[in-house]
Design a protein around this motif. Structure first.
Motif, PDB file in Angstrom:
ATOM      1  N   MET A  96       0.843  -1.184   0.000  1.00  0.00           N
ATOM      2  CA  MET A  96       0.000   0.000   0.000  1.00  0.00           C
ATOM      3  C   MET A  96       0.890   1.250   0.000  1.00  0.00           C
ATOM      4  SD  MET A  96      -2.834   1.153   2.838  1.00  0.00           S
ATOM      5  CE  MET A  96      -3.569  -0.481   2.786  1.00  0.00           C
ATOM      6  N   LYS A  97       0.591   2.204  -0.875  1.00  0.00           N
ATOM      7  CA  LYS A  97       1.392   3.415  -0.952  1.00  0.00           C
ATOM      8  C   LYS A  97       1.154   4.268   0.285  1.00  0.00           C
ATOM      9  CE  LYS A  97       1.727   3.604  -5.978  1.00  0.00           C
ATOM     10  NZ  LYS A  97       1.439   4.379  -7.201  1.00  0.00           N
ATOM     11  N   LYS A  98       2.242   4.650   0.936  1.00  0.00           N
ATOM     12  CA  LYS A  98       2.165   5.378   2.207  1.00  0.00           C
ATOM     13  C   LYS A  98       1.457   6.712   2.046  1.00  0.00           C
ATOM     14  CE  LYS A  98       3.428   5.371   6.589  1.00  0.00           C
ATOM     15  NZ  LYS A  98       2.952   4.354   7.545  1.00  0.00           N
ATOM     16  N   ASN A  99       1.732   7.409   0.936  1.00  0.00           N
ATOM     17  CA  ASN A  99       1.130   8.730   0.765  1.00  0.00           C
ATOM     18  C   ASN A  99      -0.389   8.651   0.613  1.00  0.00           C
ATOM     19  OD1 ASN A  99       1.551   7.491  -1.788  1.00  0.00           O
ATOM     20  ND2 ASN A  99       1.323   9.464  -2.822  1.00  0.00           N
ATOM     21  N   ILE A 100      -0.873   7.601  -0.071  1.00  0.00           N
ATOM     22  CA  ILE A 100      -2.323   7.431  -0.226  1.00  0.00           C
ATOM     23  C   ILE A 100      -2.956   7.121   1.121  1.00  0.00           C
ATOM     24  CG2 ILE A 100      -4.142   6.003  -1.252  1.00  0.00           C
ATOM     25  CD1 ILE A 100      -2.420   5.718  -3.721  1.00  0.00           C
ATOM     26  N   LEU A 101      -2.315   6.264   1.908  1.00  0.00           N
ATOM     27  CA  LEU A 101      -2.828   5.931   3.239  1.00  0.00           C
ATOM     28  C   LEU A 101      -2.914   7.186   4.105  1.00  0.00           C
ATOM     29  CD1 LEU A 101      -3.649   4.007   5.523  1.00  0.00           C
ATOM     30  CD2 LEU A 101      -1.214   3.596   5.949  1.00  0.00           C
ATOM     31  N   LEU A 102      -1.862   8.005   4.104  1.00  0.00           N
ATOM     32  CA  LEU A 102      -1.851   9.213   4.927  1.00  0.00           C
ATOM     33  C   LEU A 102      -2.938  10.187   4.495  1.00  0.00           C
ATOM     34  CD1 LEU A 102       2.001   9.816   5.255  1.00  0.00           C
ATOM     35  CD2 LEU A 102       0.435   9.033   7.051  1.00  0.00           C
ATOM     36  N   GLU A 103      -3.132  10.324   3.194  1.00  0.00           N
ATOM     37  CA  GLU A 103      -4.179  11.208   2.681  1.00  0.00           C
ATOM     38  C   GLU A 103      -5.560  10.711   3.091  1.00  0.00           C
ATOM     39  OE1 GLU A 103      -4.063  11.892  -1.478  1.00  0.00           O
ATOM     40  OE2 GLU A 103      -2.341  13.235  -1.385  1.00  0.00           O
ATOM     41  N   LEU A 104      -5.782   9.413   2.935  1.00  0.00           N
ATOM     42  CA  LEU A 104      -7.075   8.841   3.314  1.00  0.00           C
ATOM     43  C   LEU A 104      -7.333   8.999   4.807  1.00  0.00           C
ATOM     44  CD1 LEU A 104      -7.230   5.556   1.190  1.00  0.00           C
ATOM     45  CD2 LEU A 104      -8.702   7.570   0.940  1.00  0.00           C
ATOM     46  N   GLN A 105      -6.313   8.802   5.634  1.00  0.00           N
ATOM     47  CA  GLN A 105      -6.463   8.973   7.083  1.00  0.00           C
ATOM     48  C   GLN A 105      -6.881  10.401   7.422  1.00  0.00           C
ATOM     49  OE1 GLN A 105      -2.487   7.641   8.196  1.00  0.00           O
ATOM     50  NE2 GLN A 105      -3.352   5.895   9.291  1.00  0.00           N
ATOM     51  N   LYS A 106      -6.185  11.360   6.831  1.00  0.00           N
ATOM     52  CA  LYS A 106      -6.433  12.769   7.134  1.00  0.00           C
ATOM     53  C   LYS A 106      -7.828  13.199   6.683  1.00  0.00           C
ATOM     54  CE  LYS A 106      -4.296  15.926   4.694  1.00  0.00           C
ATOM     55  NZ  LYS A 106      -3.222  16.803   4.152  1.00  0.00           N
ATOM     56  N   ILE A 107      -8.192  12.850   5.462  1.00  0.00           N
ATOM     57  CA  ILE A 107      -9.483  13.275   4.926  1.00  0.00           C
ATOM     58  C   ILE A 107     -10.629  12.525   5.590  1.00  0.00           C
ATOM     59  CG2 ILE A 107     -10.912  13.349   2.846  1.00  0.00           C
ATOM     60  CD1 ILE A 107      -8.693  15.494   2.978  1.00  0.00           C
ATOM     61  N   SER A 108     -10.420  11.249   5.875  1.00  0.00           N
ATOM     62  CA  SER A 108     -11.456  10.466   6.548  1.00  0.00           C
ATOM     63  C   SER A 108     -11.768  11.057   7.921  1.00  0.00           C
ATOM     64  CB  SER A 108     -11.010   9.011   6.690  1.00  0.00           C
ATOM     65  OG  SER A 108     -11.968   8.257   7.399  1.00  0.00           O
ATOM     66  N   LEU A 109     -10.742  11.449   8.653  1.00  0.00           N
ATOM     67  CA  LEU A 109     -10.938  12.062   9.968  1.00  0.00           C
ATOM     68  C   LEU A 109     -11.698  13.382   9.839  1.00  0.00           C
ATOM     69  CD1 LEU A 109     -10.470  12.222  13.016  1.00  0.00           C
ATOM     70  CD2 LEU A 109      -8.209  13.207  12.542  1.00  0.00           C
ATOM     71  N   ALA A 110     -11.318  14.196   8.853  1.00  0.00           N
ATOM     72  CA  ALA A 110     -11.997  15.478   8.641  1.00  0.00           C
ATOM     73  C   ALA A 110     -13.466  15.267   8.285  1.00  0.00           C
ATOM     74  CB  ALA A 110     -11.296  16.263   7.528  1.00  0.00           C
ATOM     75  N   MET A 111     -13.742  14.287   7.419  1.00  0.00           N
ATOM     76  CA  MET A 111     -15.121  14.027   7.013  1.00  0.00           C
ATOM     77  C   MET A 111     -15.928  13.414   8.168  1.00  0.00           C
ATOM     78  SD  MET A 111     -14.319  12.761   3.120  1.00  0.00           S
ATOM     79  CE  MET A 111     -15.946  12.752   2.408  1.00  0.00           C
ATOM     80  N   PHE A 112     -15.258  12.648   9.017  1.00  0.00           N
ATOM     81  CA  PHE A 112     -15.913  12.103  10.205  1.00  0.00           C
ATOM     82  C   PHE A 112     -16.312  13.249  11.149  1.00  0.00           C
ATOM     83  CE2 PHE A 112     -15.814  10.599  14.581  1.00  0.00           C
ATOM     84  CZ  PHE A 112     -16.606   9.462  14.525  1.00  0.00           C
ATOM     85  N   ARG A 113     -15.406  14.182  11.342  1.00  0.00           N
ATOM     86  CA  ARG A 113     -15.684  15.320  12.231  1.00  0.00           C
ATOM     87  C   ARG A 113     -16.800  16.204  11.690  1.00  0.00           C
ATOM     88  NH1 ARG A 113      -9.352  16.793  13.580  1.00  0.00           N
ATOM     89  NH2 ARG A 113      -9.130  15.363  15.366  1.00  0.00           N
ATOM     90  N   LYS A 114     -16.991  16.189  10.379  1.00  0.00           N
ATOM     91  CA  LYS A 114     -18.069  16.958   9.753  1.00  0.00           C
ATOM     92  C   LYS A 114     -19.360  16.137   9.636  1.00  0.00           C
ATOM     93  CE  LYS A 114     -15.967  20.860   8.806  1.00  0.00           C
ATOM     94  NZ  LYS A 114     -16.430  22.132   9.379  1.00  0.00           N
ATOM     95  N   ASN A 115     -19.359  14.946  10.260  1.00  0.00           N
ATOM     96  CA  ASN A 115     -20.537  14.063  10.289  1.00  0.00           C
ATOM     97  C   ASN A 115     -20.909  13.462   8.939  1.00  0.00           C
ATOM     98  OD1 ASN A 115     -21.112  14.280  13.101  1.00  0.00           O
ATOM     99  ND2 ASN A 115     -21.974  16.313  12.723  1.00  0.00           N
ATOM    100  N   PHE A 116     -19.960  13.476   7.984  1.00  0.00           N
ATOM    101  CA  PHE A 116     -20.244  12.799   6.719  1.00  0.00           C
ATOM    102  C   PHE A 116     -20.226  11.285   6.933  1.00  0.00           C
ATOM    103  CE2 PHE A 116     -19.126  11.029   2.546  1.00  0.00           C
ATOM    104  CZ  PHE A 116     -20.070  11.654   1.746  1.00  0.00           C
ATOM    105  N   PHE A 117     -19.279  10.824   7.741  1.00  0.00           N
ATOM    106  CA  PHE A 117     -19.189   9.413   8.107  1.00  0.00           C
ATOM    107  C   PHE A 117     -19.710   9.205   9.525  1.00  0.00           C
ATOM    108  CE2 PHE A 117     -15.204   9.407   5.312  1.00  0.00           C
ATOM    109  CZ  PHE A 117     -15.872   8.886   4.221  1.00  0.00           C
ATOM    110  N   GLY A 118     -20.279   8.007   9.773  1.00  0.00           N
ATOM    111  CA  GLY A 118     -20.566   7.579  11.130  1.00  0.00           C
ATOM    112  C   GLY A 118     -19.407   6.710  11.595  1.00  0.00           C
ATOM    113  N   ILE A 119     -19.497   6.144  12.799  1.00  0.00           N
ATOM    114  CA  ILE A 119     -18.387   5.327  13.308  1.00  0.00           C
ATOM    115  C   ILE A 119     -18.157   4.113  12.413  1.00  0.00           C
ATOM    116  CG2 ILE A 119     -17.586   3.902  15.231  1.00  0.00           C
ATOM    117  CD1 ILE A 119     -18.879   5.862  17.120  1.00  0.00           C
ATOM    118  N   PHE A 120     -19.217   3.406  12.049  1.00  0.00           N
ATOM    119  CA  PHE A 120     -19.081   2.242  11.167  1.00  0.00           C
ATOM    120  C   PHE A 120     -19.870   2.433   9.872  1.00  0.00           C
ATOM    121  CE2 PHE A 120     -18.351   0.284  15.378  1.00  0.00           C
ATOM    122  CZ  PHE A 120     -17.132  -0.317  15.137  1.00  0.00           C
ATOM    123  N   GLN A 121     -20.281   3.640   9.577  1.00  0.00           N
ATOM    124  CA  GLN A 121     -21.183   3.866   8.449  1.00  0.00           C
ATOM    125  C   GLN A 121     -20.544   4.783   7.415  1.00  0.00           C
ATOM    126  OE1 GLN A 121     -23.141   7.127   8.145  1.00  0.00           O
ATOM    127  NE2 GLN A 121     -23.548   6.325   6.103  1.00  0.00           N
ATOM    128  N   GLY A 122     -20.467   4.291   6.186  1.00  0.00           N
ATOM    129  CA  GLY A 122     -19.909   5.060   5.089  1.00  0.00           C
ATOM    130  C   GLY A 122     -18.836   4.264   4.369  1.00  0.00           C
TER     131      GLY A 122
END
Length: 201
Positions: free
Chosen positions: A1-27
């Motif tokens: 797995m490419k490290k840069n893609i993982l880091l980007e996904l982690q960062k954006i996923s957290l931001a979208m979670f904080r904005k309520n786009f994602f639920g804990i197990f939903q999305g």
């Protein structure tokens, strides 16, 4: 797995979670890799704490690995195969947007940024929820192919969106939720004003 893609996904996923786009197990969130395969979250992924074990690489041809992937994997796969500009895809159920779809069949932003960037958005009605997941892949794919949009708002179900980069994807989904939040508060103020007018002498 490419490290840069993982880091980007982690960062954006957290931001979208904080904005309520994602639920804990939903999305679901995914990234297109080399031709023929893509990276997507697993079924039990927690979106504010994505790590390498939360993600799985899939080929478009189904194999045993699909068993551990998000329930949305087939939809993501079909979109990647049919939308050349889709490099990242996300599905979420942001509460203000989803609530708004239950009462309206069109989202018409009243705020500046929503109006200028998003414009009016149709709300897709899946009708029968009982068999929606049997039809979702085909209908979502058809909608994106037939409409000049990177975002699909589905009544009572949530939002599918794709972009060429994760930052744009995150901004677009956050903007949509903010627009629907503004519409909600505006309707409360309008209702309050009308009630107030009834009692004015």
């Amino acid at each position: 797995m490419k490290k840069n893609i993982l880091l980007e996904l982690q960062k954006i996923s957290l931001a979208m979670f904080r904005k309520n786009f994602f639920g804990i197990f939903q999305g679901s969130i995914s990234a297109k890799l080399e031709e023929g395969h893509f990276l997507i979250n697993k079924k039990e992924a927690i979106f504010d704490d994505l790590n390498e074990d939360s993600l799985i690489t899939l080929y478009h041809k189904r194999d045993y690995r699909w068993n551990g992937a998000s329930i949305d994997a087939f939809i993501h796969s079909l979109l990647y195969q049919n939308l050349p500009n889709a490099k990242y895809i996300a599905y979420g159920m942001p509460p203000f947007t989803t609530a708004y779809t239950l009462s309206y069949d069109k989202i018409v932003p009243k705020d500046y940024f929503g109006s200028r960037i998003l414009g009016a958005l149709d709300v897709y009605n899946p009708k029968d929820y009982d068999n929606w997941y049997e039809r979702a892949d085909v209908e979502i794919n058809r909608y994106f192919r037939e409409n000049d949009t990177k975002i699909m708002v589905i009544k009572g179900y949530g939002v599918y969106a794709y972009e060429r980069n994760l930052q744009s994807l995150s901004k677009m989904t956050a903007l949509l939720e903010n627009t629907c939040k503004i519409l909600y508060f505006n309707s409360l103020l309008e209702g309050s004003r009308q009630t107030q007018n009834l009692f004015e002498i």
